[in-house]
Design a protein around this motif. Structure first.
Motif, PDB file in Angstrom:
ATOM      1  N   HIS A   1     -53.426 123.864 -42.955  1.00 18.08           N
ATOM      2  CA  HIS A   1     -54.879 123.732 -42.970  1.00 18.08           C
ATOM      3  C   HIS A   1     -55.299 122.571 -43.872  1.00 18.08           C
ATOM      4  O   HIS A   1     -56.147 121.757 -43.499  1.00 18.08           O
ATOM      5  N   GLY A   2     -54.712 122.503 -45.064  1.00 18.35           N
ATOM      6  CA  GLY A   2     -55.032 121.420 -45.993  1.00 18.35           C
ATOM      7  C   GLY A   2     -54.700 120.051 -45.424  1.00 18.35           C
ATOM      8  O   GLY A   2     -55.466 119.094 -45.570  1.00 18.35           O
ATOM      9  N   GLU A   3     -53.553 119.960 -44.753  1.00 18.39           N
ATOM     10  CA  GLU A   3     -53.167 118.688 -44.133  1.00 18.39           C
ATOM     11  C   GLU A   3     -54.135 118.319 -43.010  1.00 18.39           C
ATOM     12  O   GLU A   3     -54.505 117.155 -42.848  1.00 18.39           O
ATOM     13  N   GLY A   4     -54.539 119.309 -42.233  1.00 19.26           N
ATOM     14  CA  GLY A   4     -55.487 119.051 -41.147  1.00 19.26           C
ATOM     15  C   GLY A   4     -56.831 118.577 -41.664  1.00 19.26           C
ATOM     16  O   GLY A   4     -57.442 117.668 -41.087  1.00 19.26           O
ATOM     17  N   VAL A   5     -57.303 119.157 -42.756  1.00 20.87           N
ATOM     18  CA  VAL A   5     -58.560 118.728 -43.352  1.00 20.87           C
ATOM     19  C   VAL A   5     -58.443 117.292 -43.850  1.00 20.87           C
ATOM     20  O   VAL A   5     -59.360 116.477 -43.661  1.00 20.87           O
ATOM     21  N   ALA A   6     -57.315 116.955 -44.477  1.00 17.72           N
ATOM     22  CA  ALA A   6     -57.116 115.585 -44.974  1.00 17.72           C
ATOM     23  C   ALA A   6     -57.135 114.574 -43.827  1.00 17.72           C
ATOM     24  O   ALA A   6     -57.771 113.520 -43.931  1.00 17.72           O
ATOM     25  N   VAL A   7     -56.469 114.899 -42.725  1.00 15.22           N
ATOM     26  CA  VAL A   7     -56.454 114.003 -41.572  1.00 15.22           C
ATOM     27  C   VAL A   7     -57.863 113.872 -40.980  1.00 15.22           C
ATOM     28  O   VAL A   7     -58.300 112.777 -40.619  1.00 15.22           O
ATOM     29  N   ALA A   8     -58.586 114.980 -40.904  1.00 17.68           N
ATOM     30  CA  ALA A   8     -59.945 114.950 -40.362  1.00 17.68           C
ATOM     31  C   ALA A   8     -60.876 114.123 -41.245  1.00 17.68           C
ATOM     32  O   ALA A   8     -61.746 113.407 -40.748  1.00 17.68           O
ATOM     33  N   ARG A   9     -60.685 114.209 -42.566  1.00 22.45           N
ATOM     34  CA  ARG A   9     -61.510 113.397 -43.466  1.00 22.45           C
ATOM     35  C   ARG A   9     -61.248 111.911 -43.261  1.00 22.45           C
ATOM     36  O   ARG A   9     -62.173 111.111 -43.259  1.00 22.45           O
ATOM     37  N   ILE A  10     -59.981 111.547 -43.100  1.00 15.55           N
ATOM     38  CA  ILE A  10     -59.637 110.149 -42.854  1.00 15.55           C
ATOM     39  C   ILE A  10     -60.276 109.668 -41.554  1.00 15.55           C
ATOM     40  O   ILE A  10     -60.806 108.567 -41.468  1.00 15.55           O
ATOM     41  N   ARG A  11     -60.241 110.523 -40.548  1.00 17.25           N
ATOM     42  CA  ARG A  11     -60.798 110.203 -39.241  1.00 17.25           C
ATOM     43  C   ARG A  11     -62.326 110.201 -39.262  1.00 17.25           C
ATOM     44  O   ARG A  11     -62.972 109.662 -38.379  1.00 17.25           O
ATOM     45  N   GLY A  12     -62.920 110.823 -40.287  1.00 20.84           N
ATOM     46  CA  GLY A  12     -64.372 110.872 -40.401  1.00 20.84           C
ATOM     47  C   GLY A  12     -64.990 112.077 -39.731  1.00 20.84           C
ATOM     48  O   GLY A  12     -66.209 112.164 -39.599  1.00 20.84           O
ATOM     49  N   ALA A  13     -64.183 113.020 -39.308  1.00 19.21           N
ATOM     50  CA  ALA A  13     -64.697 114.188 -38.590  1.00 19.21           C
ATOM     51  C   ALA A  13     -65.044 115.336 -39.534  1.00 19.21           C
ATOM     52  O   ALA A  13     -65.709 116.279 -39.126  1.00 19.21           O
ATOM     53  N   TYR A  14     -64.627 115.274 -40.763  1.00 17.93           N
ATOM     54  CA  TYR A  14     -64.835 116.357 -41.719  1.00 17.93           C
ATOM     55  C   TYR A  14     -65.646 115.786 -42.870  1.00 17.93           C
ATOM     56  O   TYR A  14     -65.108 115.289 -43.842  1.00 17.93           O
ATOM     57  N   ARG A  15     -66.956 115.855 -42.744  1.00 18.79           N
ATOM     58  CA  ARG A  15     -67.802 115.213 -43.738  1.00 18.79           C
ATOM     59  C   ARG A  15     -68.531 116.183 -44.635  1.00 18.79           C
ATOM     60  O   ARG A  15     -69.142 115.793 -45.600  1.00 18.79           O
ATOM     61  N   GLY A  16     -68.535 117.434 -44.284  1.00 17.10           N
ATOM     62  CA  GLY A  16     -69.274 118.396 -45.085  1.00 17.10           C
ATOM     63  C   GLY A  16     -70.733 118.443 -44.676  1.00 17.10           C
ATOM     64  O   GLY A  16     -71.141 117.898 -43.662  1.00 17.10           O
TER      65      GLY A  16
END
Length: 151
Positions: free
Chosen positions: A78-93
């Motif tokens: 889950h943590g790795e997926g969140v990190a990848v999503a943040r890099i991609r810009g899909a996880y912005r909060g």
């Protein structure tokens, strides 16, 4: 947990429904069986009654250790997926409640002495937003240095 009847059964779908980790599972199984409760795990097809065989104890430890390991791996994934999503810009909060220009106006009005509750109503946000950090801290004009009494 208080159990007084001499013949009680606790039916659980799986070990993960009784405890989060191996230590808790062993402790709870021991406490329950010492009080005369038969603990039955349906998914694992295990029964503990207090007179357990060494094989049953081994199965309890092995299966709960594997479940603990799976839970830890899931957390890492889950943590790795969140990190990848943040890099991609899909996880912005969550989006900010106030723009930078609104924050600037809010600070200026606060410096003039406008009450926080009035500011919250005007900008359509809660006082908690103003106090706790949706916008950076507001400088409130004060003539007294509050830290001087602690020096």
């Amino acid at each position: 947990m208080e159990l007084r009847a001499s013949r009680r059964r606790l039916l659980l779908d799986g070990m993960d429904h009784l405890a989060q980790n191996l230590d808790d599972l062993r402790r709870l199984a021991h406490v329950l069986t010492s009080r005369g409760v038969q603990v039955r795990f349906l998914r694992e097809q295990l029964v503990f009654s207090g007179e357990d065989s060494p094989t049953a104890t081994l199965m309890l430890a092995t299966l709960s250790a594997l479940a603990d390991f799976e839970r830890a791996l899931a957390g890492e994934r889950h943590g790795e997926g969140v990190a990848v999503a943040r890099i991609r810009g899909a996880y912005r909060g969550r989006a900010r409640s106030l723009t930078a220009e609104q924050v600037h106006r809010l600070r200026a009005q606060a410096a003039e002495g406008v009450a926080k509750a009035a500011l919250a109503r005007e900008f359509g946000v809660s006082r908690e937003t103003i106090n706790a950090g949706q916008c950076p801290p507001i400088a409130i004009a004060r003539s007294v240095n509050t830290w001087s009494r602690y020096s």
